[in-house]
Design an enzyme around this catalytic site. Sequence first.
Site, mmCIF file in Angstrom:
data_model
loop_
_atom_site.group_PDB
_atom_site.id
_atom_site.type_symbol
_atom_site.label_atom_id
_atom_site.label_comp_id
_atom_site.label_asym_id
_atom_site.label_seq_id
_atom_site.Cartn_x
_atom_site.Cartn_y
_atom_site.Cartn_z
ATOM 1 N N TYR A 181 71.012 -54.408 -9.893
ATOM 2 C CA TYR A 181 69.876 -54.752 -10.748
ATOM 3 C C TYR A 181 69.062 -55.872 -10.109
ATOM 4 O O TYR A 181 67.821 -55.808 -10.041
ATOM 5 C CB TYR A 181 70.375 -55.186 -12.121
ATOM 6 C CG TYR A 181 69.281 -55.605 -13.086
ATOM 7 C CD1 TYR A 181 68.350 -54.688 -13.557
ATOM 8 C CD2 TYR A 181 69.180 -56.931 -13.522
ATOM 9 C CE1 TYR A 181 67.353 -55.063 -14.444
ATOM 10 C CE2 TYR A 181 68.189 -57.317 -14.406
ATOM 11 C CZ TYR A 181 67.269 -56.381 -14.866
ATOM 12 O OH TYR A 181 66.281 -56.759 -15.736
ATOM 13 N N SER A 219 62.533 -59.796 -13.504
ATOM 14 C CA SER A 219 63.536 -60.445 -14.342
ATOM 15 C C SER A 219 64.138 -61.637 -13.617
ATOM 16 O O SER A 219 64.155 -61.685 -12.375
ATOM 17 C CB SER A 219 64.654 -59.440 -14.669
ATOM 18 O OG SER A 219 65.772 -60.083 -15.247
#
Length: 314
Positions: free
Chosen positions: A184, A158
């Site tokens: 994350y 990501s």
Amino acid sequence: MSERITTPFGFGSTALEVVGGVDLSGRRAVVTGGASGIGVETVRALAAAGAEVTIAARDVEAGRKVAAEVSASTGNEAVLVAPLELTSQESVKAFAAAWDGPLHLLINNAGVMASPLTRTQEGWELQFATNHFGHFTLTLGLFAALRAEGARVVNVSSAGHLSSPVVFEDIHFERREYDRWKAYGQSKTANVLFGVEAGKRWASDGITMNALMPGGILTALQRHITQEELQERIKLRGGDKPLRLKTPEQGAATTLVLAVSPLVEGRSGLYFEDCNEAVPHTEGMTNGVAAYAVDPEAAAELWKVSEETLKVQA
């Protein structure tokens, strides 16, 4: 340095467009998290191209429903389901041990995003445990199957990796205040670094591994956050334009480029976005790949830490 790879596809391309004309008959694929979000469209595209596809899912019943729907829409009956809980090392090892025969495509697609502080039974931070540790154990457990025929491993990363490098001194937020976005971010950085080191270690085995940013897609992955929060994260990285969303079909396209395109044959350690190799990230950009995510020293350190923590080797 090799020339940057560009393809005929882009932001609006779909997974089915990418596999158009591609014949995957006789090829076998595993898609983690294939029962929801872009995983479903990844499974559909691979099945449409003729591959045998195994949906590795935490929710087996949801996986069966997706398998039935994909088989009906593609005419491919070889869409299978097997249980996989990435936060459980026991479950991951059981999946790998049960695999029989060669494996040509491993799509490490499943993940969690910006979750509240949660720890596994081992005390590991949930996002790192799921997004990296689970897939590391799975991939190494399937090494012999991947090596048997040469294979491609695709890690869904990501642009969130721009939020943090892997902080080796405190991966699991035991001494620093928990920040769900940094947690994350480092897990997504790990997805890229995994491919950098695998490319070195496994080149002679005919296995390649690359990572990608699928794009902004509203799926169950965002269950812990709002679109407004996502937009705020974009602004923090220097963006002043509204977040452009993709459909799940478009979000799966870059995965399929790395899985089937001849343009990436034999290449490892790359990071793609919008179906093309990403440019280096510089300050003020909202995209690109961070230098720390492709740093060979960090990649080697991550592999060492992962092997020692998980007690697994290929």
